[in-house]
Design an enzyme around this catalytic site. Sequence first.
Site, short mmCIF file in Angstrom:
data_model
loop_
_atom_site.label_atom_id
_atom_site.label_comp_id
_atom_site.label_asym_id
_atom_site.label_seq_id
_atom_site.Cartn_x
_atom_site.Cartn_y
_atom_site.Cartn_z
N ASP A 101 -20.38 -7.24 -51.14
CA ASP A 101 -21.27 -8.29 -50.64
C ASP A 101 -22.75 -7.90 -50.58
O ASP A 101 -23.61 -8.75 -50.77
CB ASP A 101 -20.86 -8.78 -49.25
N ASP A 132 -14.80 -9.60 -38.33
CA ASP A 132 -13.58 -10.10 -38.98
C ASP A 132 -12.75 -9.00 -39.64
O ASP A 132 -11.56 -9.16 -39.83
CB ASP A 132 -13.90 -11.22 -39.98
#
Length: 738
Positions: free
Chosen positions: A434, A56
């Site tokens: 993350d 992405d």
Amino acid sequence: MRRWLGFAAFLISIWAGALAQAQPYAWRDVRVGGGGFIPNVVFSHAERGLAYARTDIGGLYRWDDAAHTWVALQDGMAEGSYYGVESVAPDPHDANVVYAAVGIYRGAPSAILRSRDRGAHWDIVPVSFRMGGNEDGRGLGERLAVDPNNTAILYFASRHDGLQRSADSGAHWARVESFPVHGLGLPQGGRDTHAGLSFVVFDSSSGTVDGSRTIFVGVADPGPQHLFVSHDAGASWSVVPGAPRADLLPVKAELDASGVLYIAYCSSVGPNGVADGALYKLDTRSGRWSDITPPDRQQGGLMGLSLDRQHPNTLVVASMSRWGPGDTIWRSADGGRTWRDIRGDARRDVTATPYLLWGDSEAKFGWWIAGLAIDPFDSNHVAYTTGATIYATQDGVAGASLWRPWVDGIEETAIITLASPGDGPFHLLSGFGDIGGFAHANLSTSPERQFTSPIFNNTNTIDIAGAAANVVVRSGTPHDGGASLAYSLDFGATWFPLNAPPIRWTDNNGQPQERRFDLTGDAAIVTSADGAAFIVMTPVPLVTRDRGAHWAQTRGLPLFSHPIADRVNGALFYAMDFDQRRVLVSVDAGASFTAQQTQGLPSDISSDRPNWREAQWPLIATPGKSGDLWFISRNGLYHSVDAGRSFAKVDGGVGVERLALGAPPPGRDYPALYAIGWQNQTRGVFRSDDAGRTWSRINDDAHEYGRRFRCIAADPRIYGRVYLGTDGRGVVYGEIAP
């Protein structure tokens, strides 16, 4: 004589600049392995051992079966938007041909990429229809499809502009006006998005010289109808009758050799917030629909879907956003009449990427399983994508299976901060989005040392004591309600949490305030040069000299100041007063600060104050040089050699955004400078061996990384080595080529 010496020095500087310009650089990945959401992996149907993984924010990868590694295919592209891959379509007959639809957000440029050498080189076809490679619904698809009966024909199921078609191998595109859904147009507000059309599936058995006559297209926007079919090669379209209830959106579809179309449905397009879902199959010959949803779905939707091309009626489907019990995969060998949940018998070996343990004894099965694929040439080879990695097995899924990360060569992460210590076992400490952060001893293997105790979701700042590299501090976004501050006394190998107390202060309106500011990860932390004092950037900075047992508010600083430490003298700290255009100095290890008159700064530096926690602070202290400071301004680069009493502008022809200082060039004692910045119209990575007077670009046209450069660090032990944190391609490092 003095004139001659000055002229000689000038010639030497010119020669050094030319030498730096002529030095080629070698660029390599700092290995972590995977790390981010990979919406899909797509196997070629033309050649065994060929597959593509679309990410992405990190571009497209190709699996090189001979070398047993994934190969990044877009490193030479300068357009950052193209690193959000909306869809990929390998040619079904020619293994050398592949297409990709790229565009990261609806407001950014989009294109169709075409390659005849498996992505080694690309033709870029800019298109007007916008994409959302990193928007909600990025797991749908595949949106881009090559007609197996006429491979010059491609269709693209767009988000905002209906069904797009090319009849010349992707060189030109036009909307299919006969398709009933023309798109909702671009959203008008905020981060809203449209899923638009979700997939294109050809019936290869319906071929003519004009291409496949039967084509199915899914629509994942809210509405009464979600599946359309053409039986005349796209000239006209009709609704497929008898579809599931209208609030279920079709997200994935595959057609088997007998004419059965399998469709996975979600109540929303994910990857988060999917409350419901189903799996249906449609016998396209009779028009009969069957609900074949696994009976123990429990919650969430269904998205990942793949058919076993070697065994009819065998398929797998994955849950999506099933956060309670956790996502899973089901297998059916009878067309969906019965199912087996494979998760209970599945084992995971994450030795190659140990961060997936997240401090636990076993890695999670995964989440956001948008991509699920059975190798069309080998039913035992199955892969699924997650929010952090790709797992693959060679055991099939009929019984117990062993899964390993299938990510060698994939580095798809956003990097927030980097630091390189001058001593110790690690050359690089890194802060990731993350997945926390790492201590890298070997840059070519996934680190054994992930930052734990505490774990951060994001590591936002790292600071190393300038004269005692074993002392390291970091701040970050808390994981599961833990601390947001930590320190290490062994170079970043092990950590201890820090908790700052609430502070009391009077705001600019004269009102008393009290609050803890260390709960969200917004408060940065720095350490003194000797590692004895830590300062935390609460509105009034807090200082501790006993590892957090006691804290005191600093004195003499404006609200929301951000002190930095001298890199040599443990008693010295500096802070920039942006409003008064001056540097404040502490000579008592941060207990108090005194303002001094500062000369040479530009007339307005208020706009140079960073306004978010991940930005590099513009005031930087030089390693090994007490009182030596750099200031990055929108007006240029400024240098002080007298502890901030005066600054001189250094104009080397590069507009500096981020700055790092590393090992001095041979025969010199001043650090080499490295910068992310602009030279003319080119954003790149630059090095200066003469304190910023001249610069050379050290990345090249083959290593653009979308120019998505986010942070930079230089190695204080190895001249020429620079670490670059990207927004999507992980950490890369450059060295002077041998």
